[in-house]
Design an enzyme around this catalytic site. Structure first.
Site, PDB file in Angstrom:
ATOM      1  N   MET A  65     -64.710 -19.369 -46.913  1.00  0.00           N
ATOM      2  CA  MET A  65     -64.453 -20.493 -46.025  1.00  0.00           C
ATOM      3  C   MET A  65     -62.986 -20.824 -46.081  1.00  0.00           C
ATOM      4  SD  MET A  65     -66.133 -24.202 -46.234  1.00  0.00           S
ATOM      5  CE  MET A  65     -67.667 -23.416 -45.865  1.00  0.00           C
ATOM      6  N   SER A  91     -71.238 -20.610 -38.376  1.00  0.00           N
ATOM      7  CA  SER A  91     -69.979 -19.890 -38.466  1.00  0.00           C
ATOM      8  C   SER A  91     -69.278 -20.242 -39.770  1.00  0.00           C
ATOM      9  CB  SER A  91     -69.061 -20.256 -37.296  1.00  0.00           C
ATOM     10  OG  SER A  91     -68.589 -21.584 -37.433  1.00  0.00           O
ATOM     11  N   ASP A  92     -68.459 -19.306 -40.254  1.00  0.00           N
ATOM     12  CA  ASP A  92     -67.497 -19.705 -41.265  1.00  0.00           C
ATOM     13  C   ASP A  92     -66.547 -20.694 -40.603  1.00  0.00           C
ATOM     14  OD1 ASP A  92     -65.992 -19.900 -43.572  1.00  0.00           O
ATOM     15  OD2 ASP A  92     -65.956 -17.746 -43.928  1.00  0.00           O
ATOM     16  N   TRP A  93     -65.801 -21.437 -41.401  1.00  0.00           N
ATOM     17  CA  TRP A  93     -64.976 -22.508 -40.852  1.00  0.00           C
ATOM     18  C   TRP A  93     -63.861 -21.924 -39.964  1.00  0.00           C
ATOM     19  CZ3 TRP A  93     -68.973 -23.915 -42.961  1.00  0.00           C
ATOM     20  CH2 TRP A  93     -69.290 -25.228 -43.314  1.00  0.00           C
ATOM     21  N   ALA A 102     -64.370 -19.761 -37.600  1.00  0.00           N
ATOM     22  CA  ALA A 102     -64.655 -18.362 -37.277  1.00  0.00           C
ATOM     23  C   ALA A 102     -65.332 -18.212 -35.927  1.00  0.00           C
ATOM     24  CB  ALA A 102     -65.536 -17.743 -38.369  1.00  0.00           C
TER      25      ALA A 102
END
Length: 785
Positions: A1, A271-273, A275
């Site tokens: 992240m 989502s990843d941060w 992403a």
């Protein structure tokens, strides 16, 4: 992240219990109770029916308003309390009065299912106590394609079987406490260098693409994610990188065809941060939740949010798909009873976040937090010792035998000079022990018991004298004149700093480690002990120095690091850790470097491609295929006692096998069962072996089972052998125990790329049991078909 950009900060700126263990095999029953899941889904549908379109959009979009690293806004009108999402895989990332646990790599080095399970449960107790609904972990990707990867310590092992066991134990026991787990980062997230898009020389350059073939994806990188689905994990986090030239978070073949259709995952994908790179395209490809819900720390807009509302109204997003996204998010929330009597978010959470990242000024209020640690320090200490691997012990240097003068050397021995929170840069603290790595998987430690502190305490009890020197003191031999009398034993503490966002440039330990070891060894002939606190592989050019008589790989042990190593050094705990990776004699023996482009190529998105041409051949599989002798092989680890395995293996068939897997028996249902076709989880073969403690000290060892496929019947690129079972056994001197391994259909199969199915090969499969990948004592051959 992307830990430096936090939703909580935008608010500030703009608003001024362990499950029973079954020996050697996972429970055959599904981790998810189907009846309870159906009830939870019905609750989700009932709530969805009450929502207006704007409220629906808010549930699939993170909000900058909240006290956690990620937040879903509450909708009080319909009784939804919102969600608090918190890092990370080694415990709460930024919190007060919370523990920093040993890293994933450390618990993998224990090869102990019980400790894996207890760690997962204990971390979840602390998350729940702080009011966090979602634990952003365990980390599965990176799995360990490259030993230079900067986040290897967050995950478990480059071996998919060992990693998969740790994943299942972590998830099942964390969710048994009522906390949602999140399997991350899906998939191919195997380097930090240019892991996401960035502007290079004024050009917006797309993230690196992991180009993975079908068989490699299934048999290697997807394997532990499959275990996560089988364990009933609530959520997945898609990764920053591209996979086969398409961003993971908008990759329909991954998110729909594989994760949903093939593996039967019914939770939600976040989502990843930062992403998320699109709205409509990502949603229709299978992304359910955009985090943190805005585009950057300067832009509160989102690809989701209001764009979801307009997308539904203009027909580019169906409302049915939106309802499905919400159903997937809310079902785990209701399933784990987070809608009833769940703790509120700890009032200190925002203050700790703000303090951590410099947004809290002296004199600002500091709310008292809830102490959630309980007696977890005991477990942390135990795992730290159990995850320490004894690599060398000539002359029976260890355990220590009441030395009168103890020399302690190295920057890693004392307290951390930067305080109780590690920096987020590429270099780490120059002075101070490393208990965990940096980034979102790190933690704000309540305290650290340094090795120097713990050694001094032990020495005081035994009437010993301790002398200490730093790396700088040791680089110039003239500075050693301060030592007198000469130590009876010299303990050298080395470390290697790894942090999210950076890959390693060297596999040697940091701060002139080789010169330090050689200088100490020159004044401590035949009595130098080296301890490494590292996030993975270290090359050890000094390992065969005759004066270096003992080596301990202690990994990242968490806050009790000093006590854990003292327990090993003095023999209060007999070392039983085994390497979850391979240590090479030279860095050039590894075959998977990090791609790092410079010059004109760096601004070409098409140039940022990593072709996984090595296929299945990473770590010990590569060393076996190329017949390279490692320094210390996968699965290796010494003890203060000795063990032996019986010469013969007992093999039994538990169920008749056919070549191709049968069609999914649940094909008539709307979804695939969790973990894919249930035939894959049938128990097919039982293997029995007897292990004996042949020494004079009580201790534990890990019996390991490896499988070799019939080479003449297999496709090219098949490993020489693969791990397919392990069991930790504790024995008194001269005692024996029979160990039984269970192999399931998946364990015996390979991925047939033509048939697009798992298939058991024709011919004889060899099963071998021993104490490492290259120390195999007993074998048996059988034909499955």
């Amino acid at each position: 992240m992307f830990f430096s950009l936090l939703a909580a900060f935008i608010t500030a700126i703009f608003a001024a219990r362990v499950l029973p263990q079954k020996t050697l095999a996972f429970d055959a029953d599904d981790a998810i109770n189907a009846t309870k899941w159906a009830t939870a889904r019905a609750k989700a549908d009932h709530l969805i029916a009450k929502l207006n379109l704007t409220e629906k959009a808010s549930i699939v979009t993170g909000t900058p308003s909240g006290q956690c690293i990620g937040n879903l806004a509450a909708i009080e009108r319909v009784g939804f309390g919102g969600l608090c999402l918190s890092d990370g895989p080694q415990g709460l990332h930024v919190a007060d009065l919370a523990s920093v646990f040993p890293s994933g790599l450390t618990v993998a080095a224990t090869w102990d299912r019980k400790l894996m399970a207890q760690r997962g449960a204990a971390m979840a107790v602390e998350f729940r106590g702080k009011g966090a609904n979602v634990m952003l972990g365990p980390t599965i990707g990176p799995m360990g394609r490259s030993p230079w990867d900067g986040r290897l310590w967050e995950g478990f092992s480059p071996d998919p079987y060992l990693s998969g066991v740790a994943v299942q134990e972590t998830i099942r026991n964390a969710q048994a406490v009522g906390v949602q787990a999140c399997a991350k980062h899906f998939i191919g997230n195997e380097q930090e260098t240019h892991r996401t898009n960035e502007v290079i020389d004024s050009v917006d350059v797309a993230a690196v693409s992991a180009n993975i073939d079908d068989r490699t994806l299934h048999e290697l990188y997807l394997w532990p994610f499959t275990d996560a689905v089988k364990a009933g994990v609530a959520s997945f986090m898609c990764s920053y990188n591209r996979v086969n030239m398409t961003y993971s978070c908008e990759n329909a073949p991954l998110l729909k065809s594989i994760l949903r259709d093939e593996l039967g995952f019914e939770g939600y994908v976040m989502s990843d941060w930062f992403a998320t790179h699109s709205g409509v395209r990502a949603i229709n490809a299978g992304l359910d939740l955009d985090m943190p819900g805005f585009l950057s720390e300067k832009d509160l807009g989102s690809y989701f949010g209001p764009n979801v509302v307009s997308g539904v109204r203009n027909g580019s997003i169906s409302e049915g798909r939106l309802d499905q996204m919400i159903q997937r998010i809310l079902t785990p929330y209701f399933y784990l009873d987070q809608d009833t009597d769940y703790p509120t978010v700890d009032p200190s959470s925002y203050a700790v976040l703000a303090a951590t990242y410099g947004l809290l000024s002296p004199g600002d209020p500091s709310p008292k937090g809830r102490d959630v640690r309980g007696n977890h320090s005991l477990l942390i200490r135990e795992i730290g010792s159990a995850g320490t691997v004894l690599l060398k012990n000539s002359n029976n240097t260890l355990p220590l035998k009441t030395p009168k003068v103890i020399g302690v050397f190295g920057n890693d021995a004392p307290d951390v000079s930067t305080g109780l929170l590690y920096p987020d840069d590429a270099y780490g603290p120059k002075m101070g022990t490393l208990a965990v790595g940096g980034g979102s998987g790190s933690g704000r430690m309540p305290y650290v018991v340094s090795p120097l502190e713990a050694i001094k305490a032990r020495a005081k009890d035994e009437g010993s004298h301790v002398v200490y020197l730093t790396n700088n003191d040791l680089i110039a031999a003239g500075d050693l004149k301060s030592i007198y009398p000469w130590p009876d034993v010299c303990l050298v503490f080395l470390n290697s700093w790894l942090v999210e966002g950076f890959d390693r440039t060297s596999l040697e330990a940091d701060w002139n480690s080789t010169l330090v070891v050689n200088n100490v060894a020159s004044i401590c002939p035949r009595k130098t002990v080296v301890v490494t606190h590292t996030a993975g592989v270290n090359t050890m050019p000094w390992a065969e120095n005759d004066n270096v008589t003992a080596i301990l790989a202690a990994h990242y042990p968490g806050q009790e690091t000093g006590n854990s190593i003292v327990d090993i050094l003095w023999g209060d705990v007999n070392p039983s850790g085994k390497l979850p990776y391979t240590i090479a004699k030279d860095a050039s023996d590894y075959n998977t470097p990090i791609l790092n482009l410079t010059g004109p190529a760096a601004t070409d998105s098409n140039a940022w491609q990593v072709n996984f041409t090595e296929g299945l051949m990473i770590d010990y599989r590569h060393f076996d295929a190329q017949r390279i002798s490692p320094l210390y092989e996968f699965g290796y680890g010494l003890s203060y006692t000795t063990f032996n395995v019986s010469s013969g293996l007992s093999v039994e068939r538990l169920e008749h096998a056919t070549g191709h897997i049968s069609p999914c028996s649940h094909a008539s249902k709307r979804t695939t069962p969790a973990g894919g076709n249930p035939d894959l989880w049938y128990e097919m073969i039982g293997v029995k072996a007897t292990v004996t403690n042949t020494g004079g000290v009580s201790g534990a060892t890990v019996l390991q089972l490896y499988l070799s496929y019939p080479s003449e019947k297999m496709p090219l690129g098949t490993p020489v052998k693969v791990l397919r079972g392990f069991e930790k056994v504790t024995l008194e001197p001269r005692a024996s125990q029979e160990v039984r391994f269970i192999l399931r259909r998946r364990d015996l199969s390979f991925w047939d790329t033509v048939a697009q199915k798992w298939r058991i090969p024709e011919g004889h499969i060899q099963l071998s049991v021993g104490f490492s990948s290259r120390d195999l004592h007993s074998s048996a051959s059988l034909r499955i078909l």
